[in-house]
Design a protein around this motif. Structure first.
Motif, PDB file in Angstrom:
ATOM      1  N   VAL A  43       0.864  -1.194   0.000  1.00  0.00           N
ATOM      2  CA  VAL A  43       0.000   0.000   0.000  1.00  0.00           C
ATOM      3  C   VAL A  43       0.898   1.241   0.000  1.00  0.00           C
ATOM      4  O   VAL A  43       2.079   1.164   0.356  1.00  0.00           O
ATOM      5  CB  VAL A  43      -0.929   0.014   1.230  1.00  0.00           C
ATOM      6  CG1 VAL A  43      -1.910  -1.151   1.183  1.00  0.00           C
ATOM      7  CG2 VAL A  43      -0.121  -0.019   2.526  1.00  0.00           C
ATOM      8  N   PRO A  44       0.353   2.395  -0.386  1.00  0.00           N
ATOM      9  CA  PRO A  44       1.167   3.625  -0.385  1.00  0.00           C
ATOM     10  C   PRO A  44       1.608   4.069   1.011  1.00  0.00           C
ATOM     11  O   PRO A  44       2.643   4.709   1.162  1.00  0.00           O
ATOM     12  CB  PRO A  44       0.233   4.661  -1.020  1.00  0.00           C
ATOM     13  CG  PRO A  44      -0.767   3.865  -1.792  1.00  0.00           C
ATOM     14  CD  PRO A  44      -0.963   2.606  -1.017  1.00  0.00           C
ATOM     15  N   ASP A  45       0.815   3.745   2.035  1.00  0.00           N
ATOM     16  CA  ASP A  45       1.096   4.173   3.402  1.00  0.00           C
ATOM     17  C   ASP A  45       2.197   3.291   4.010  1.00  0.00           C
ATOM     18  O   ASP A  45       1.944   2.168   4.428  1.00  0.00           O
ATOM     19  CB  ASP A  45      -0.186   4.083   4.236  1.00  0.00           C
ATOM     20  CG  ASP A  45      -0.021   4.665   5.635  1.00  0.00           C
ATOM     21  OD1 ASP A  45       1.131   4.835   6.079  1.00  0.00           O
ATOM     22  OD2 ASP A  45      -1.047   4.933   6.286  1.00  0.00           O
ATOM     23  N   GLN A  46       3.428   3.820   4.076  1.00  0.00           N
ATOM     24  CA  GLN A  46       4.544   3.021   4.561  1.00  0.00           C
ATOM     25  C   GLN A  46       4.515   2.820   6.075  1.00  0.00           C
ATOM     26  O   GLN A  46       5.105   1.870   6.597  1.00  0.00           O
ATOM     27  CB  GLN A  46       5.865   3.641   4.100  1.00  0.00           C
ATOM     28  CG  GLN A  46       6.022   3.533   2.589  1.00  0.00           C
ATOM     29  CD  GLN A  46       7.340   4.068   2.073  1.00  0.00           C
ATOM     30  OE1 GLN A  46       8.263   4.365   2.836  1.00  0.00           O
ATOM     31  NE2 GLN A  46       7.441   4.194   0.760  1.00  0.00           N
ATOM     32  N   ASP A  47       3.830   3.693   6.798  1.00  0.00           N
ATOM     33  CA  ASP A  47       3.637   3.464   8.232  1.00  0.00           C
ATOM     34  C   ASP A  47       2.789   2.214   8.446  1.00  0.00           C
ATOM     35  O   ASP A  47       3.038   1.432   9.373  1.00  0.00           O
ATOM     36  CB  ASP A  47       2.959   4.673   8.886  1.00  0.00           C
ATOM     37  CG  ASP A  47       3.892   5.871   8.989  1.00  0.00           C
ATOM     38  OD1 ASP A  47       5.125   5.664   9.018  1.00  0.00           O
ATOM     39  OD2 ASP A  47       3.391   7.010   9.031  1.00  0.00           O
ATOM     40  N   LEU A  48       1.796   2.030   7.590  1.00  0.00           N
ATOM     41  CA  LEU A  48       0.941   0.846   7.664  1.00  0.00           C
ATOM     42  C   LEU A  48       1.748  -0.413   7.352  1.00  0.00           C
ATOM     43  O   LEU A  48       1.590  -1.450   8.008  1.00  0.00           O
ATOM     44  CB  LEU A  48      -0.232   0.991   6.694  1.00  0.00           C
ATOM     45  CG  LEU A  48      -1.433   0.061   6.893  1.00  0.00           C
ATOM     46  CD1 LEU A  48      -2.069   0.276   8.259  1.00  0.00           C
ATOM     47  CD2 LEU A  48      -2.462   0.284   5.787  1.00  0.00           C
ATOM     48  N   LEU A  49       2.623  -0.322   6.366  1.00  0.00           N
ATOM     49  CA  LEU A  49       3.485  -1.460   6.025  1.00  0.00           C
ATOM     50  C   LEU A  49       4.434  -1.783   7.178  1.00  0.00           C
ATOM     51  O   LEU A  49       4.653  -2.953   7.511  1.00  0.00           O
ATOM     52  CB  LEU A  49       4.294  -1.146   4.760  1.00  0.00           C
ATOM     53  CG  LEU A  49       3.504  -1.080   3.450  1.00  0.00           C
ATOM     54  CD1 LEU A  49       4.364  -0.499   2.333  1.00  0.00           C
ATOM     55  CD2 LEU A  49       2.991  -2.466   3.057  1.00  0.00           C
ATOM     56  N   TRP A  50       4.978  -0.742   7.797  1.00  0.00           N
ATOM     57  CA  TRP A  50       5.889  -0.938   8.939  1.00  0.00           C
ATOM     58  C   TRP A  50       5.166  -1.638  10.089  1.00  0.00           C
ATOM     59  O   TRP A  50       5.691  -2.560  10.693  1.00  0.00           O
ATOM     60  CB  TRP A  50       6.445   0.404   9.381  1.00  0.00           C
ATOM     61  CG  TRP A  50       7.315   0.346  10.608  1.00  0.00           C
ATOM     62  CD1 TRP A  50       6.974   0.690  11.877  1.00  0.00           C
ATOM     63  CD2 TRP A  50       8.679  -0.101  10.668  1.00  0.00           C
ATOM     64  NE1 TRP A  50       8.034   0.498  12.740  1.00  0.00           N
ATOM     65  CE2 TRP A  50       9.092   0.009  12.022  1.00  0.00           C
ATOM     66  CE3 TRP A  50       9.591  -0.579   9.724  1.00  0.00           C
ATOM     67  CZ2 TRP A  50      10.368  -0.340  12.437  1.00  0.00           C
ATOM     68  CZ3 TRP A  50      10.869  -0.928  10.140  1.00  0.00           C
ATOM     69  CH2 TRP A  50      11.255  -0.805  11.483  1.00  0.00           C
ATOM     70  N   ASN A  51       3.945  -1.178  10.372  1.00  0.00           N
ATOM     71  CA  ASN A  51       3.178  -1.784  11.459  1.00  0.00           C
ATOM     72  C   ASN A  51       2.750  -3.209  11.140  1.00  0.00           C
ATOM     73  O   ASN A  51       2.442  -3.991  12.039  1.00  0.00           O
ATOM     74  CB  ASN A  51       1.939  -0.931  11.762  1.00  0.00           C
ATOM     75  CG  ASN A  51       2.309   0.408  12.382  1.00  0.00           C
ATOM     76  OD1 ASN A  51       3.335   0.524  13.060  1.00  0.00           O
ATOM     77  ND2 ASN A  51       1.496   1.428  12.133  1.00  0.00           N
ATOM     78  N   GLY A  52       2.744  -3.559   9.842  1.00  0.00           N
ATOM     79  CA  GLY A  52       2.388  -4.917   9.433  1.00  0.00           C
ATOM     80  C   GLY A  52       3.514  -5.918   9.617  1.00  0.00           C
ATOM     81  O   GLY A  52       3.292  -7.134   9.546  1.00  0.00           O
ATOM     82  N   LEU A  53       4.728  -5.411   9.859  1.00  0.00           N
ATOM     83  CA  LEU A  53       5.856  -6.301  10.122  1.00  0.00           C
ATOM     84  C   LEU A  53       5.745  -6.883  11.529  1.00  0.00           C
ATOM     85  O   LEU A  53       5.238  -6.236  12.436  1.00  0.00           O
ATOM     86  CB  LEU A  53       7.187  -5.540  10.009  1.00  0.00           C
ATOM     87  CG  LEU A  53       7.494  -4.792   8.709  1.00  0.00           C
ATOM     88  CD1 LEU A  53       8.859  -4.127   8.834  1.00  0.00           C
ATOM     89  CD2 LEU A  53       7.449  -5.712   7.523  1.00  0.00           C
ATOM     90  N   GLN A  54       6.238  -8.090  11.695  1.00  0.00           N
ATOM     91  CA  GLN A  54       6.328  -8.642  13.048  1.00  0.00           C
ATOM     92  C   GLN A  54       7.437  -7.905  13.792  1.00  0.00           C
ATOM     93  O   GLN A  54       8.346  -7.331  13.188  1.00  0.00           O
ATOM     94  CB  GLN A  54       6.630 -10.142  12.993  1.00  0.00           C
ATOM     95  CG  GLN A  54       5.499 -10.988  12.428  1.00  0.00           C
ATOM     96  CD  GLN A  54       5.818 -12.471  12.467  1.00  0.00           C
ATOM     97  OE1 GLN A  54       6.873 -12.886  12.948  1.00  0.00           O
ATOM     98  NE2 GLN A  54       4.906 -13.278  11.944  1.00  0.00           N
TER      99      GLN A  54
END
Length: 201
Positions: A43-54
């Motif tokens: 997704v464009p929101d990299q904060d969301l991608l970061w929070n999706g990491l374990q």
């Protein structure tokens, strides 16, 4: 079975095309195997991608940054691929397994790079190369093809930072699917799972 004259086609198991594709290849004498891969929805929101990491992946990325590891997108050439193969050989030797492809195979990847079908990253500790990664790409999908690290790269978690930079590249370039390149090797599955992918057949 000895990877001699061996051709493999991999395609998504999509309902409306799966039967037709399977029938085509089966009629040509291919055998079909169902395998799993791990896929991250980008997704464009990299904060969301970061929070999706374990937490394990986030901690390894922080560790890499703490050791001043930097990652750069790389314009590859023949020498970069030769050094990649040498580093990869040492990685596989540490794990006690054989490299699935020859050096000659890796050298052909330069042609894919020239056609903009390949994305490559290099990790540095100061000026020393400690990790490299190769990704197949098109406008829709990024596929993790191969990665390797030196002993220092392993200690400084450079492979985690390499993957995170690839995820950010996909996000910045409107690539919506990041395929982590298959699962089924225990030594890598835990690492790939920490990046929040979902299993897909």
């Amino acid at each position: 079975s000895k990877l001699s004259n061996y051709v493999e086609y991999v395609y998504d198991n999509i309902e409306d095309t799966n039967n037709a594709i399977s029938e085509l290849f089966l009629n040509l004498g291919f055998k079909k195997y169902q395998k799993l891969t791990s896929v991250i929805d980008i997704v464009p929101d990299q904060d969301l991608l970061w929070n999706g990491l374990q937490s394990r992946a986030r901690n390894m990325i922080r560790k890499s940054l703490k050791h001043n590891i930097t990652v750069e997108q790389t314009k590859i050439d023949n020498m970069w691929l030769i050094k990649f193969y040498e580093m990869l050989t040492k990685t596989f030797n540490r794990q006690g397994i054989n490299i699935p492809h020859s050096k000659e195979f890796y050298l052909t990847l330069e042609e894919l790079f020239k056609k903009d079908k390949l994305f490559c990253l290099t990790a540095y500790c100061s000026s020393e190369i400690v990790g490299k990664a190769i990704f197949l790409k098109n406008e829709y999908q990024l596929i993790y093809f191969s990665g390797t690290s030196t002993s220092k790269g392993v200690k400084t978690a450079s492979n985690s930072l390499l993957l995170w930079e690839a995820i950010k590249f996909a996000s910045n370039n409107n690539i919506r699917v990041f395929d982590l390149g298959g699962i089924g090797m225990k030594s890598l599955d835990k690492f790939k799972k920490s990046f929040g992918g979902k299993n897909k057949e």
